[in-house]
Write an enzyme that holds these catalytic residues in place. Sequence first.
Site, PDB file in Angstrom:
ATOM      1  N   PHE A   4     -98.417  25.731  50.708  1.00 19.21           N
ATOM      2  CA  PHE A   4     -97.978  27.129  50.793  1.00 19.21           C
ATOM      3  C   PHE A   4     -98.135  27.860  49.470  1.00 19.21           C
ATOM      4  CE2 PHE A   4     -95.599  24.525  53.793  1.00 19.21           C
ATOM      5  CZ  PHE A   4     -95.858  25.185  54.985  1.00 19.21           C
ATOM      6  N   ARG A  30     -99.159  30.154  46.396  1.00 13.49           N
ATOM      7  CA  ARG A  30     -99.722  31.498  46.257  1.00 13.49           C
ATOM      8  C   ARG A  30    -100.615  31.539  45.031  1.00 13.49           C
ATOM      9  NH1 ARG A  30     -94.175  34.052  44.955  1.00 13.49           N
ATOM     10  NH2 ARG A  30     -94.082  31.973  44.052  1.00 13.49           N
ATOM     11  N   ASN A  73     -98.271  32.132  57.339  1.00 10.79           N
ATOM     12  CA  ASN A  73     -99.169  33.206  56.898  1.00 10.79           C
ATOM     13  C   ASN A  73     -99.175  34.368  57.891  1.00 10.79           C
ATOM     14  OD1 ASN A  73     -99.777  32.018  54.525  1.00 10.79           O
ATOM     15  ND2 ASN A  73    -101.931  31.574  54.974  1.00 10.79           N
ATOM     16  N   ALA A  79     -95.041  48.375  51.160  1.00 13.03           N
ATOM     17  CA  ALA A  79     -96.063  49.128  51.892  1.00 13.03           C
ATOM     18  C   ALA A  79     -97.186  49.518  50.944  1.00 13.03           C
ATOM     19  CB  ALA A  79     -95.434  50.375  52.503  1.00 13.03           C
ATOM     20  N   CYS A 130    -106.963  34.016  52.043  1.00 15.83           N
ATOM     21  CA  CYS A 130    -106.126  33.222  52.961  1.00 15.83           C
ATOM     22  C   CYS A 130    -105.587  34.017  54.141  1.00 15.83           C
ATOM     23  CB  CYS A 130    -104.980  32.582  52.189  1.00 15.83           C
ATOM     24  SG  CYS A 130    -105.561  31.541  50.854  1.00 15.83           S
ATOM     25  N   LYS A 156    -104.893  41.071  44.607  1.00 16.72           N
ATOM     26  CA  LYS A 156    -103.494  41.259  44.203  1.00 16.72           C
ATOM     27  C   LYS A 156    -103.429  40.986  42.707  1.00 16.72           C
ATOM     28  CE  LYS A 156    -101.684  36.577  44.839  1.00 16.72           C
ATOM     29  NZ  LYS A 156    -100.651  35.743  45.433  1.00 16.72           N
ATOM     30  N   ARG A 208    -111.910  38.218  46.830  1.00 20.39           N
ATOM     31  CA  ARG A 208    -112.241  37.990  48.241  1.00 20.39           C
ATOM     32  C   ARG A 208    -111.408  38.925  49.122  1.00 20.39           C
ATOM     33  NH1 ARG A 208    -111.195  31.806  48.989  1.00 20.39           N
ATOM     34  NH2 ARG A 208    -109.643  32.329  47.417  1.00 20.39           N
TER      35      ARG A 208
HETATM   36  C1  UGA Z   1    -100.909  33.400  50.835  1.00 17.00           C
HETATM   37  C2  UGA Z   1     -99.480  32.917  51.142  1.00 17.00           C
HETATM   38  O1  UGA Z   1     -98.516  33.808  50.562  1.00 17.00           O
HETATM   39  C3  UGA Z   1     -99.244  31.499  50.591  1.00 17.00           C
HETATM   40  O2  UGA Z   1     -97.963  31.026  50.959  1.00 17.00           O
HETATM   41  C4  UGA Z   1    -100.327  30.582  51.194  1.00 17.00           C
HETATM   42  O3  UGA Z   1    -100.203  29.244  50.714  1.00 17.00           O
HETATM   43  C5  UGA Z   1    -101.701  31.115  50.833  1.00 17.00           C
HETATM   44  O4  UGA Z   1    -101.851  32.464  51.327  1.00 17.00           O
HETATM   45  C6  UGA Z   1    -102.725  30.214  51.463  1.00 17.00           C
HETATM   46  O5  UGA Z   1    -102.783  30.159  52.700  1.00 17.00           O
HETATM   47  O6  UGA Z   1    -103.425  29.494  50.745  1.00 17.00           O
HETATM   48  P1  UGA Z   1    -102.087  34.423  48.635  1.00 17.00           P
HETATM   49  O7  UGA Z   1    -103.377  34.449  49.395  1.00 17.00           O
HETATM   50  O8  UGA Z   1    -102.097  33.946  47.240  1.00 17.00           O
HETATM   51  O9  UGA Z   1    -101.009  33.495  49.408  1.00 17.00           O
HETATM   52  O10 UGA Z   1    -101.554  35.918  48.691  1.00 17.00           O
HETATM   53  P2  UGA Z   1    -100.147  36.628  48.937  1.00 17.00           P
HETATM   54  O11 UGA Z   1     -99.292  36.574  47.734  1.00 17.00           O
HETATM   55  O12 UGA Z   1     -99.549  36.145  50.207  1.00 17.00           O
HETATM   56  O13 UGA Z   1    -100.618  38.142  49.136  1.00 17.00           O
HETATM   57  C7  UGA Z   1    -101.528  38.453  50.199  1.00 17.00           C
HETATM   58  C8  UGA Z   1    -101.836  39.917  50.223  1.00 17.00           C
HETATM   59  O14 UGA Z   1    -100.728  40.650  50.720  1.00 17.00           O
HETATM   60  C9  UGA Z   1    -102.197  40.554  48.892  1.00 17.00           C
HETATM   61  O15 UGA Z   1    -103.344  41.368  49.075  1.00 17.00           O
HETATM   62  C10 UGA Z   1    -100.987  41.397  48.538  1.00 17.00           C
HETATM   63  O16 UGA Z   1    -101.313  42.507  47.762  1.00 17.00           O
HETATM   64  C11 UGA Z   1    -100.507  41.794  49.920  1.00 17.00           C
HETATM   65  N1  UGA Z   1     -99.076  42.148  50.008  1.00 17.00           N
HETATM   66  C12 UGA Z   1     -98.123  41.226  49.704  1.00 17.00           C
HETATM   67  C13 UGA Z   1     -98.699  43.415  50.417  1.00 17.00           C
HETATM   68  O17 UGA Z   1     -99.542  44.280  50.718  1.00 17.00           O
HETATM   69  N2  UGA Z   1     -97.358  43.719  50.512  1.00 17.00           N
HETATM   70  C14 UGA Z   1     -96.404  42.812  50.222  1.00 17.00           C
HETATM   71  O18 UGA Z   1     -95.201  43.143  50.339  1.00 17.00           O
HETATM   72  C15 UGA Z   1     -96.794  41.528  49.805  1.00 17.00           C
END
Ligand code: UGA
Length: 437
Positions: free
Chosen positions: A154, A156, A213, A257, A265, A328, A335
């Site tokens: 899990f 990040r 996810n 938002a 991922c 992010k 990607r």
């Molecule tokens: C995500 C999951 O959070 C991890 O738990 C998981 O292990 C991982 O995928 C995976 O499957 O390998 P990650 O891809 O690093 O992790 O990214 P996140 O931190 O989840 O963010 C994903 C996207 O959501 C980003 O573009 C971020 O900007 C966006 N986001 C996040 C929002 O738009 N709003 C939010 O409130 C939170």
Amino acid sequence: MPLNIAVIGTNYLGAAHAAGMAEFGHRVIGVDIDPRRVEVLNAGRSTIFERDLEPMLARHTASGRLRFTTDYTQIADWADVHFVCVGTPAGPDGSADLAQVTAVADTLAPLLTRPTLLAGKSTVPVGTAVWLQERMRALAPAGDGVEVMWNPEFLREAYAVQDTLHPDRIVLGVQSGRALTTMRHVYAIPISEDVPVIECDLATAELIKTAANAFLAMKISFVNAMAQMCEVAGGDVVKLADALGHDKRIGREFLNAGLGFGGGCLPKDIRALAQRADQLGVSELTHLIEAVEDINQAQRREVASLAVSTLGGDVAGKRVAVLGAAFKPGTDDIRNSPALEVATSLADQGALVRVYDPQATVDREGIEQCASIVEALDGADLVLHLTEWQEFRQLDPAALDGVVRQKVLIDGRLKLHRPTWQRAGWKVIQLGRASTW
Ligand code: UGA
């Protein structure tokens, strides 16, 4: 007692996991088909930008507890546990492409002459573990001595080390008490620190990962749909999210938002889950995920069209400065980056797009990468804030006087302090905050 741990696939997840296993005291060999990556990792360096990872790699490669190789014969009968950390990218129809998992099985299995445990960490469609075990048992001299379990990951990006060493939970999808005992030994340190352990069957373990996810994606799309409501009804989505977040059953995290989710991922994993649900006849889940995806895409289109309308309906020849390119903050990963998709859309419509990102490299036609914020903003008709790096939040808008041509900002991540920018004479547009423009 340290175990012999093999980690197969040493990109993001594998590199962090291998270093983490060494940190837990085990002897670790990482295996990868890419000799260049192996060489870099053996030098104690990271192939990706990830805070805290390099010092951990350096420490353990120097101590000899961690090394990397391209040679499977070094791990086959040596490892007590073989962790599978290879990629499962999207295939042409969006379902997970298991070619790398298959290649691991077909390369490793013929070398296995003694009983061993294979622990899957890659994100896979439900049913993969059973299929993998059958395939490996058929190919391995050790036959039924090869056991597969699933231990989803899990972590990040940007927090890979913290999440590896201090996970929120450890999921152990097993078929036998022997596998459970071995895995409890592998994770003895976090378990001793009271990290919750969920013991379950293989299918549940596989599903937990994709469900997590999908739920995170659903939270983001939900708040973005509410942002659209706020936009038309005259509300403020940030206040709405804050209020929802105080409800312990909901929680404030992943209710930010803005431009929506991207990366390697979330988008890929929820698509694969939708495909698998469809194959298995669970169409309700497929529909739910499709709605989440639609809302997410709409946010990107909305920000791009807001930019166009702000510039009078035609962006051709206009200078647009874009702050952020990574999907992010805290990573150089582009990607499926929402920021880059918006930037590309405006460049395709003829805008002169200049991007600055503290880490990510952009190599796209029509987009100019700048070495500093000021360089990107020079002469801009419009500024877009699309990835919420700390550096952008700390910007002093008063210091930008005379840099831009027009003081107009679209904050696609709703993270800049609007009153500060307004006081400096900027027009600030934040999606979903119509009431307080
Ligand atoms: C995500 C999951 O959070 C991890 O738990 C998981 O292990 C991982 O995928 C995976 O499957 O390998 P990650 O891809 O690093 O992790 O990214 P996140 O931190 O989840 O963010 C994903 C996207 O959501 C980003 O573009 C971020 O900007 C966006 N986001 C996040 C929002 O738009 N709003 C939010 O409130 C939170």
